[in-house]
Design a protein around this motif. Sequence first.
Motif, PDB file in Angstrom:
ATOM      1  N   MET A   1      10.996  50.367 -22.113  1.00 56.27           N
ATOM      2  CA  MET A   1      11.797  49.531 -21.366  1.00 56.27           C
ATOM      3  C   MET A   1      11.430  48.163 -22.076  1.00 56.27           C
ATOM      4  N   CYS A   2      12.807  47.457 -22.647  1.00 58.16           N
ATOM      5  CA  CYS A   2      12.963  46.236 -23.144  1.00 58.16           C
ATOM      6  C   CYS A   2      12.587  45.111 -22.215  1.00 58.16           C
ATOM      7  N   GLN A   3      11.450  44.181 -22.341  1.00 63.37           N
ATOM      8  CA  GLN A   3      11.577  43.310 -21.496  1.00 63.37           C
ATOM      9  C   GLN A   3      11.949  41.898 -22.138  1.00 63.37           C
ATOM     10  N   ARG A   4      12.482  40.981 -21.426  1.00 64.56           N
ATOM     11  CA  ARG A   4      12.959  39.814 -22.179  1.00 64.56           C
ATOM     12  C   ARG A   4      11.699  38.763 -22.151  1.00 64.56           C
ATOM     13  N   GLN A   5      11.708  38.236 -23.083  1.00 67.92           N
ATOM     14  CA  GLN A   5      10.499  37.038 -23.478  1.00 67.92           C
ATOM     15  C   GLN A   5      11.218  35.770 -22.940  1.00 67.92           C
ATOM     16  N   PHE A   6      10.489  34.962 -21.915  1.00 70.09           N
ATOM     17  CA  PHE A   6      10.992  33.820 -21.586  1.00 70.09           C
ATOM     18  C   PHE A   6      10.073  32.612 -22.369  1.00 70.09           C
ATOM     19  N   PRO A   7      10.455  31.628 -22.651  1.00 66.47           N
ATOM     20  CA  PRO A   7       9.823  30.602 -23.291  1.00 66.47           C
ATOM     21  C   PRO A   7       8.764  29.857 -22.588  1.00 66.47           C
ATOM     22  N   ASN A   8       8.904  29.738 -21.417  1.00 68.69           N
ATOM     23  CA  ASN A   8       7.891  29.097 -20.262  1.00 68.69           C
ATOM     24  C   ASN A   8       7.190  30.083 -19.570  1.00 68.69           C
ATOM     25  N   SER A   9       6.133  29.567 -19.019  1.00 69.75           N
ATOM     26  CA  SER A   9       5.660  30.229 -17.936  1.00 69.75           C
ATOM     27  C   SER A   9       6.128  30.385 -16.702  1.00 69.75           C
ATOM     28  N   MET A  10       6.985  29.380 -16.343  1.00 71.96           N
ATOM     29  CA  MET A  10       7.905  29.378 -15.105  1.00 71.96           C
ATOM     30  C   MET A  10       8.926  30.351 -14.947  1.00 71.96           C
ATOM     31  N   PHE A  11       9.419  30.183 -16.129  1.00 73.94           N
ATOM     32  CA  PHE A  11      10.646  31.153 -16.533  1.00 73.94           C
ATOM     33  C   PHE A  11       9.979  32.668 -16.608  1.00 73.94           C
ATOM     34  N   ARG A  12       8.689  32.858 -17.181  1.00 75.42           N
ATOM     35  CA  ARG A  12       8.274  34.082 -17.132  1.00 75.42           C
ATOM     36  C   ARG A  12       8.048  34.578 -15.784  1.00 75.42           C
ATOM     37  N   LEU A  13       7.550  33.979 -14.895  1.00 68.51           N
ATOM     38  CA  LEU A  13       7.104  34.297 -13.421  1.00 68.51           C
ATOM     39  C   LEU A  13       8.632  34.438 -12.780  1.00 68.51           C
ATOM     40  N   LEU A  14       9.510  33.714 -12.935  1.00 67.58           N
ATOM     41  CA  LEU A  14      10.818  34.004 -12.236  1.00 67.58           C
ATOM     42  C   LEU A  14      11.505  35.396 -12.802  1.00 67.58           C
ATOM     43  N   GLY A  15      11.228  35.555 -13.927  1.00 67.03           N
ATOM     44  CA  GLY A  15      11.834  36.762 -14.622  1.00 67.03           C
ATOM     45  C   GLY A  15      11.000  37.979 -13.896  1.00 67.03           C
ATOM     46  N   HIS A  16       9.688  37.829 -13.869  1.00 67.61           N
ATOM     47  CA  HIS A  16       8.974  38.961 -13.010  1.00 67.61           C
ATOM     48  C   HIS A  16       9.518  39.253 -11.774  1.00 67.61           C
ATOM     49  N   PHE A  17       9.648  38.290 -11.073  1.00 70.57           N
ATOM     50  CA  PHE A  17      10.036  38.147  -9.579  1.00 70.57           C
ATOM     51  C   PHE A  17      11.282  38.681  -9.466  1.00 70.57           C
ATOM     52  N   LEU A  18      12.445  38.426 -10.381  1.00 74.52           N
ATOM     53  CA  LEU A  18      13.687  39.080 -10.609  1.00 74.52           C
ATOM     54  C   LEU A  18      13.717  40.680 -10.602  1.00 74.52           C
ATOM     55  N   SER A  19      12.821  40.841 -11.812  1.00 72.52           N
ATOM     56  CA  SER A  19      12.846  42.255 -12.001  1.00 72.52           C
ATOM     57  C   SER A  19      12.038  43.102 -11.191  1.00 72.52           C
ATOM     58  N   GLN A  20      11.265  42.761 -10.353  1.00 74.84           N
ATOM     59  CA  GLN A  20      10.281  43.387  -9.393  1.00 74.84           C
ATOM     60  C   GLN A  20      11.150  43.510  -8.055  1.00 74.84           C
ATOM     61  N   ASN A  21      11.803  42.500  -7.592  1.00 74.35           N
ATOM     62  CA  ASN A  21      12.426  42.404  -6.225  1.00 74.35           C
ATOM     63  C   ASN A  21      13.875  41.481  -6.511  1.00 74.35           C
ATOM     64  N   PRO A  22      14.680  41.842  -7.160  1.00 72.75           N
ATOM     65  CA  PRO A  22      15.833  40.845  -7.340  1.00 72.75           C
ATOM     66  C   PRO A  22      16.439  40.257  -6.008  1.00 72.75           C
ATOM     67  N   ALA A  23      16.795  41.284  -5.043  1.00 69.96           N
ATOM     68  CA  ALA A  23      17.479  40.786  -3.688  1.00 69.96           C
ATOM     69  C   ALA A  23      16.529  39.860  -3.037  1.00 69.96           C
ATOM     70  N   SER A  24      15.501  40.037  -2.693  1.00 70.41           N
ATOM     71  CA  SER A  24      14.351  38.879  -2.057  1.00 70.41           C
ATOM     72  C   SER A  24      14.362  37.617  -2.839  1.00 70.41           C
ATOM     73  N   THR A  25      14.371  37.782  -4.185  1.00 71.12           N
ATOM     74  CA  THR A  25      14.237  36.340  -5.104  1.00 71.12           C
ATOM     75  C   THR A  25      15.472  35.717  -4.780  1.00 71.12           C
ATOM     76  N   VAL A  26      16.867  36.124  -4.883  1.00 65.91           N
ATOM     77  CA  VAL A  26      18.134  35.604  -4.836  1.00 65.91           C
ATOM     78  C   VAL A  26      18.114  35.051  -3.530  1.00 65.91           C
ATOM     79  N   TRP A  27      17.914  35.805  -2.231  1.00 71.25           N
ATOM     80  CA  TRP A  27      17.890  35.422  -1.243  1.00 71.25           C
ATOM     81  C   TRP A  27      17.164  34.141  -0.734  1.00 71.25           C
ATOM     82  N   VAL A  28      15.835  34.087  -1.262  1.00 69.20           N
ATOM     83  CA  VAL A  28      15.122  32.998  -1.174  1.00 69.20           C
ATOM     84  C   VAL A  28      15.467  31.617  -1.663  1.00 69.20           C
ATOM     85  N   ALA A  29      16.020  31.913  -3.042  1.00 68.36           N
ATOM     86  CA  ALA A  29      16.634  30.898  -3.739  1.00 68.36           C
ATOM     87  C   ALA A  29      17.757  30.406  -2.924  1.00 68.36           C
ATOM     88  N   CYS A  30      18.737  31.012  -2.582  1.00 65.97           N
ATOM     89  CA  CYS A  30      19.726  30.731  -1.674  1.00 65.97           C
ATOM     90  C   CYS A  30      19.296  29.680  -0.363  1.00 65.97           C
TER      91      CYS A  30
END
Length: 98
Positions: A1-30
Amino acid sequence: MCQRQFPNSMFRLLGHFLSQNPASTVWVACLLVIAGIIEGIGMLSLLPVLNEVLQKSSATSPVVAIISTILAALGMDFSLSSLLMFLVTAVIFKSAIQ
């Protein structure tokens, strides 16, 4: 599985949350966006309160006109007590969803 590399640690953390549980992450952001909007409304409602307390001028600003329209739609008069009740309600609602 190819994972996207994010330039910043914040973006890596956000990418991790989105890949693990996208529905909850979007809900919390909204909910955080809604809380920010409500906080802005609460801060803007301080302007009519200050205008009412200071009774500086009879000219109404656009913010005062909008808050007055909202209060009229809710069946409340434009007084200091109703403005403070509106402000407290906005703060409580923001705290409830944050």
